[in-house]
Design an enzyme around this catalytic site. Structure first.
Site, PDB file in Angstrom:
ATOM      1  N   LYS A 190     -12.843  -3.898-141.541  1.00 55.84           N
ATOM      2  CA  LYS A 190     -12.588  -2.490-141.194  1.00 55.84           C
ATOM      3  C   LYS A 190     -13.784  -1.939-140.409  1.00 55.84           C
ATOM      4  O   LYS A 190     -14.869  -2.525-140.455  1.00 55.84           O
ATOM      5  CB  LYS A 190     -12.384  -1.662-142.469  1.00 55.84           C
ATOM      6  CG  LYS A 190     -11.374  -2.234-143.447  1.00 55.84           C
ATOM      7  CD  LYS A 190      -9.926  -2.008-143.031  1.00 55.84           C
ATOM      8  CE  LYS A 190      -9.028  -2.778-143.984  1.00 55.84           C
ATOM      9  NZ  LYS A 190      -7.647  -2.447-143.980  1.00 55.84           N
TER      10      LYS A 190
HETATM   11  C1  LIG Z   1      -6.916  -2.498-145.330  1.00 57.53           C
HETATM   12  C2  LIG Z   1      -5.944  -1.431-145.617  1.00 57.53           C
HETATM   13  C3  LIG Z   1      -5.709  -0.975-146.928  1.00 57.53           C
HETATM   14  C4  LIG Z   1      -6.249  -1.629-148.152  1.00 57.53           C
HETATM   15  O1  LIG Z   1      -7.610  -1.825-148.207  1.00 57.53           O
HETATM   16  P1  LIG Z   1      -8.231  -2.988-149.137  1.00 57.53           P
HETATM   17  O2  LIG Z   1      -9.673  -2.604-149.221  1.00 57.53           O
HETATM   18  O3  LIG Z   1      -8.003  -4.277-148.438  1.00 57.53           O
HETATM   19  O4  LIG Z   1      -7.565  -2.935-150.449  1.00 57.53           O
HETATM   20  C5  LIG Z   1      -4.837   0.106-147.100  1.00 57.53           C
HETATM   21  N1  LIG Z   1      -4.227   0.682-146.059  1.00 57.53           N
HETATM   22  C6  LIG Z   1      -4.416   0.262-144.789  1.00 57.53           C
HETATM   23  C7  LIG Z   1      -3.711   0.964-143.681  1.00 57.53           C
HETATM   24  C8  LIG Z   1      -5.256  -0.825-144.522  1.00 57.53           C
HETATM   25  O5  LIG Z   1      -5.425  -1.238-143.268  1.00 57.53           O
END
Ligand SMILES: *Cc1c(COP(=O)(O)O)cnc(C)c1O
Length: 372
Positions: A190
Site C-alpha cells: 500500500k
Molecule cells: C488491502 C485492502 C484492504 C485490506 O487490508 P489488509 O491490511 O490487507 O487487511 C481493504 N480494502 C481495500 C480496498 C484494500 O485494498
C-alpha cells in the site's frame, strides 16, 4: 524494473529503520510499546484526524469500525463490487448482508445513482440499510459530496475504506478525516506500508475512539480482566509501528514523487490508452496507476508485449466481487453492475512507486507506444 520497489525505499532509510528496530529490542515493549502511541500521534498530525487508532491490518480496521457501529443480522451494508475482497468480507462475518453497487466508469469509485438503487433494493428485501463502505480505489478519493448527501438523507453511517487511499485529498479534506470512520492498511504494497501486516482507523468521535480501543484488546474495560464487550485481538506490533514512524516521515515526499510519475505517464499515454481520470480538487495517492486499452485492443496482448519488453504489469481486479464464488449469493443493484463487469475485463496497472526512475518511466511509455 519492479512493479512496486520496496527495496529502493529501504535503501533510503535503512539506517533509521535499523536504529528503530534496535530500540524496540532494547526496551522490549513488543506489545503496545511507546512507538504505537508515537505513530498514532504522527498519523493524526499528518492527516488531521482527531483520533488515529492502529490495529493488526486493514481488514480488522473495517471489522472494528462495523463492530463499533453495532452492525448485525438483518442489516445491509452497501459497498462497491469492484474492490479487494476485504471491503465486503467483514460484513457477513458480523451476520449482516453486503449489497453490491456499481462504480463510475471514469473514476472506478462508487456510482452514487447505483448506491441509491442498492439502498432501495435492500429495503425491498426487508433488510435495514445501515452503513455505506466507500472505497478510495487505486488511491483516488470516492465521490464524497454525493455519497455524504445520500448517507445523510437516508440516516446511514459512512466508512471510508482508504486502504489504498491514505495520503489522498478530497476537495481540501485529507483521507482519514472523511466518514464516521476512515480505515487504512499498512500492508507492504500500500502507499504507506510496513514490513508485515498493519492497519489503522481514524475518527472524529471521542466515544467511537474509546470503543475501538476496547474492541481491539478483547473488549477490555477500565480493568484488564474486566472485559465489557466481546472484542478481538487486533493490535499493531510495536516493531511495525517503529518502522512506520520512519516511513511516515518521508511519506509526503513519496506522495509527490508518485504524483510526478502519474503526471508523466498521463501526458505521454492519454493519446493511446484510457488513463486515470482525477476529478478537479482531488489528489490521488496513486496506490496503482491503472489504464484500459481503447476499443478493439486486447489487454492480454498488450500485457504480453510489455512483459517481453521487461515491463511488469498486473490486473486489479480481474473479477468483481459479485462474480466471485463466495459473494455470488449476495444482493446487487437490481439494474446489475455492468460497469464493474466491463472494467474488470479491461483494466491493467503499470509499475508505480516513488522510486521509478525517469529511464524506467520512459521504458514503460515507449513499450506501450510500440505495441498499442
Ligand atoms: C488491502 C485492502 C484492504 C485490506 O487490508 P489488509 O491490511 O490487507 O487487511 C481493504 N480494502 C481495500 C480496498 C484494500 O485494498
Amino acid at each position: 524494473m519492479q512493479f512496486i520497489d520496496l527495496a529502493a525505499q529501504q535503501l533510503r532509510i535503512k539506517d533509521k529503520i535499523d536504529a528503530r528496530i534496535a530500540q524496540v529490542l532494547e526496551h522490549g515493549g513488543y506489545i503496545m510499546g511507546p512507538e504505537v502511541g508515537e505513530l498514532e500521534t504522527a498519523l493524526s498530525a499528518f492527516c488531521g484526524a482527531k483520533h488515529s487508532l492502529t490495529c493488526a491490518n486493514g481488514t480488522d480496521a473495517l471489522l472494528l469500525a462495523l463492530m463499533a457501529l453495532n452492525v448485525r443480522t438483518g442489516q445491509a451494508v452497501l459497498c462497491p463490487s469492484f474492490t479487494f475482497a476485504a471491503t465486503a468480507e467483514v460484513v457477513p462475518s458480523l451476520g449482516a448482508v453486503p449489497v453490491f453497487v456499481d462504480c463510475d466508469p471514469d473514476t472506478y469509485n462508487i456510482d452514487p445513482a447505483s448506491l441509491e438503487r442498492g439502498i432501495a433494493h435492500a429495503k425491498a428485501l426487508g433488510l435495514k440499510p445501515t452503513v455505506v463502505i466507500s472505497v478510495d480505489l487505486f488511491g483516488l478519493p470516492a465521490d464524497y459530496d454525493a455519497i455524504e448527501e445520500i448517507v445523510v438523507s437516508e440516516g446511514l453511517k459512512l466508512i471510508s475504506d482508504s486502504a489504498q487511499g491514505f495520503g489522498g485529498v478530497y476537495k481540501g479534506r485529507q483521507s482519514g478525516t472523511i466518514g464516521d470512520f476512515c480505515t487504512t492498511s499498512f500492508f507492504p504494497a500500500k502507499p504507506l506500508g510496513c514490513y508485515g501486516d498493519g492497519g489503522a482507523l481514524f475518527t472524529e468521535d471521542d466515544e467511537a475512539a474509546e470503543l475501538i480501543k476496547s474492541y481491539r484488546v478483547h473488549g477490555k474495560g477500565g480493568h484488564k480482566y474486566d472485559n465489557q464487550r466481546i472484542g478481538m485481538n487486533s493490535r499493531l506490533d510495536t516493531l511495525q509501528a517503529a518502522i512506520l514512524c520512519e516511513k511516515l516521515a518521508i511519506f509526503a515526499d513519496e506522495l509527490e514523487r508518485r504524483n510526478a510519475v502519474a503526471q508523466r505517464y498521463s501526458s505521454a499515454l492519454s493519446n493511446i490508452l484510457t488513463t486515470p481520470h482525477v476529478p478537479d480538487g482531488l489528489v490521488s495517492s496513486w496506490a496503482q496507476y491503472t489504464v484500459r486499452p481503447r476499443e478493439g485492443q486486447s489487454r492480454e496482448a498488450i500485457m504480453e508485449s510489455l512483459k517481453t519488453a521487461g515491463v511488469p504489469t498486473a490486473v486489479y481486479y480481474p473479477l468483481p466481487l459479485h462474480m466471485q464464488t463466495a459473494y455470488k449469493g449476495f444482493p446487487t443493484d437490481p439494474n446489475g453492475l455492468p460497469v464493474s463487469e466491463e472494467i474488470a475485463a479491461k483494466v491493467f496497472s503499470l509499475p508505480m512507486h516513488p522510486y521509478l526512475t525517469a529511464q524506467d518511466q520512459d521504458k514503460v511509455i515507449s513499450a506501450l507506444h510500440d505495441c498499442v
